[in-house]
Scaffold this active site. Sequence first.
Site, PDB file in Angstrom:
ATOM      1  N   LYS A  13     -46.464  51.360  78.449  1.00 19.37           N
ATOM      2  CA  LYS A  13     -46.358  51.137  79.893  1.00 19.37           C
ATOM      3  C   LYS A  13     -44.942  51.452  80.384  1.00 19.37           C
ATOM      4  O   LYS A  13     -44.769  52.169  81.362  1.00 19.37           O
ATOM      5  CB  LYS A  13     -46.711  49.678  80.241  1.00 19.37           C
ATOM      6  CG  LYS A  13     -48.128  49.284  79.828  1.00 19.37           C
ATOM      7  CD  LYS A  13     -48.474  47.873  80.267  1.00 19.37           C
ATOM      8  CE  LYS A  13     -47.650  46.775  79.617  1.00 19.37           C
ATOM      9  NZ  LYS A  13     -47.792  46.658  78.153  1.00 19.37           N
ATOM     10  N   ARG A  87     -51.089  39.584  84.740  1.00 17.39           N
ATOM     11  CA  ARG A  87     -51.330  39.417  83.313  1.00 17.39           C
ATOM     12  C   ARG A  87     -52.378  38.353  83.011  1.00 17.39           C
ATOM     13  O   ARG A  87     -52.691  38.114  81.855  1.00 17.39           O
ATOM     14  CB  ARG A  87     -50.018  39.007  82.669  1.00 17.39           C
ATOM     15  CG  ARG A  87     -49.774  39.708  81.374  1.00 17.39           C
ATOM     16  CD  ARG A  87     -48.348  39.398  81.017  1.00 17.39           C
ATOM     17  NE  ARG A  87     -47.997  39.912  79.755  1.00 17.39           N
ATOM     18  CZ  ARG A  87     -47.144  40.910  79.575  1.00 17.39           C
ATOM     19  NH1 ARG A  87     -46.617  41.527  80.601  1.00 17.39           N
ATOM     20  NH2 ARG A  87     -46.833  41.285  78.372  1.00 17.39           N
ATOM     21  N   ARG A 126     -39.540  49.885  67.793  1.00 16.40           N
ATOM     22  CA  ARG A 126     -38.974  50.115  69.132  1.00 16.40           C
ATOM     23  C   ARG A 126     -37.510  49.679  69.216  1.00 16.40           C
ATOM     24  O   ARG A 126     -37.124  48.667  68.660  1.00 16.40           O
ATOM     25  CB  ARG A 126     -39.770  49.333  70.172  1.00 16.40           C
ATOM     26  CG  ARG A 126     -39.115  49.384  71.545  1.00 16.40           C
ATOM     27  CD  ARG A 126     -40.012  48.927  72.628  1.00 16.40           C
ATOM     28  NE  ARG A 126     -40.405  47.540  72.497  1.00 16.40           N
ATOM     29  CZ  ARG A 126     -41.233  46.933  73.333  1.00 16.40           C
ATOM     30  NH1 ARG A 126     -41.758  47.599  74.338  1.00 16.40           N
ATOM     31  NH2 ARG A 126     -41.542  45.674  73.151  1.00 16.40           N
ATOM     32  N   ARG A 159     -35.852  44.083  70.473  1.00 17.48           N
ATOM     33  CA  ARG A 159     -36.160  42.896  71.281  1.00 17.48           C
ATOM     34  C   ARG A 159     -36.508  41.718  70.392  1.00 17.48           C
ATOM     35  O   ARG A 159     -37.108  41.873  69.340  1.00 17.48           O
ATOM     36  CB  ARG A 159     -37.360  43.210  72.189  1.00 17.48           C
ATOM     37  CG  ARG A 159     -36.934  43.597  73.579  1.00 17.48           C
ATOM     38  CD  ARG A 159     -38.030  44.146  74.423  1.00 17.48           C
ATOM     39  NE  ARG A 159     -39.258  43.364  74.483  1.00 17.48           N
ATOM     40  CZ  ARG A 159     -40.307  43.705  75.235  1.00 17.48           C
ATOM     41  NH1 ARG A 159     -40.247  44.796  75.969  1.00 17.48           N
ATOM     42  NH2 ARG A 159     -41.389  42.971  75.242  1.00 17.48           N
ATOM     43  N   ARG A 170     -48.645  38.113  70.684  1.00 14.37           N
ATOM     44  CA  ARG A 170     -48.714  38.788  71.994  1.00 14.37           C
ATOM     45  C   ARG A 170     -50.024  39.555  72.135  1.00 14.37           C
ATOM     46  O   ARG A 170     -50.622  39.593  73.210  1.00 14.37           O
ATOM     47  CB  ARG A 170     -47.521  39.728  72.152  1.00 14.37           C
ATOM     48  CG  ARG A 170     -46.224  38.985  72.412  1.00 14.37           C
ATOM     49  CD  ARG A 170     -45.002  39.844  72.126  1.00 14.37           C
ATOM     50  NE  ARG A 170     -44.913  41.007  72.972  1.00 14.37           N
ATOM     51  CZ  ARG A 170     -44.191  42.081  72.672  1.00 14.37           C
ATOM     52  NH1 ARG A 170     -43.490  42.126  71.539  1.00 14.37           N
ATOM     53  NH2 ARG A 170     -44.152  43.104  73.488  1.00 14.37           N
TER      54      ARG A 170
END
Length: 212
Positions: A13, A87, A126, A159, A170
Amino acid sequence: MNLILFGPPGSGKGTQAERLREKRGLRHISTGDLLREAVANESDLGNRVKSILASGQLVSDDIILALMRDVIAAVGEEGWLLDGFPRTVGQAKGLDTQLAELKQKIGAIVVLNVRREAVIERLSGRRTCTNCKTVFHVKVNRPRVEGVCDRCGGKLVQRDDDRPETIARRLDVYEAQTQPILEHYRGVVPMHEFDGEQPVDEVTRSIEHVLQ
Ligand code: AP5
């Protein structure tokens, strides 16, 4: 045009939002970025949500809807691109109410589909720029210089919530609380689904093709 980017954690996203923002001049609004900024600034909001973000759970609908009300209202004619919001079905209903008050509409929902295994691989690799928030991946989307952002020269970091056990949580939260939003909007808002496992440029091309 007002767009919602929808998909599981790590579906791309943020990556696609950056490209759509550049190409279409839309205002990119990421609730995740807003919350992480609040945490970094140690604001009241940041102190309230810090441990929730680190655990991979969702911040409450009340907090999110209060945060988004002014942010969306402040966007001009360029249109917005929502990333990470709504969400929950509760947030979607709250957004519908806010948009009705503002006399605005959702132009389309862009859905990125990515399998669970692929998400885990992506998020564990990431790296995110501490300055401009651009995302990279240690294997498939590498910065030119390791640890340094191509765009602004900022420092790239992992992160806090990109650790294996938090990624799994998640994903569970996404399946239980976020996916039902698609049913809330199906048949009401134009919805376009994409294979988010194609290469980044290919996904961008497919989205642009459909939106034109
Ligand atoms: P948030 O920041 O919204 O995170 P997320 O939805 O989990 O999504 P990510 O940012 O992890 O992934 P992404 O889809 O943007 O993928 P990306 O482009 O980076 O939320 C974080 C937390 O904040 C939540 O857990 C919650 O606690 C809280 N929160 C936020 N919004 C909330 C709300 N509305 N309500 C309540 N709580 C909220 O890509 C991932 C990686 O893959 C990158 O390394 C990238 O380079 C790579 N990649 C991207 N595309 C491709 C591709 N096509 N092929 C190969 N690799 C790719």
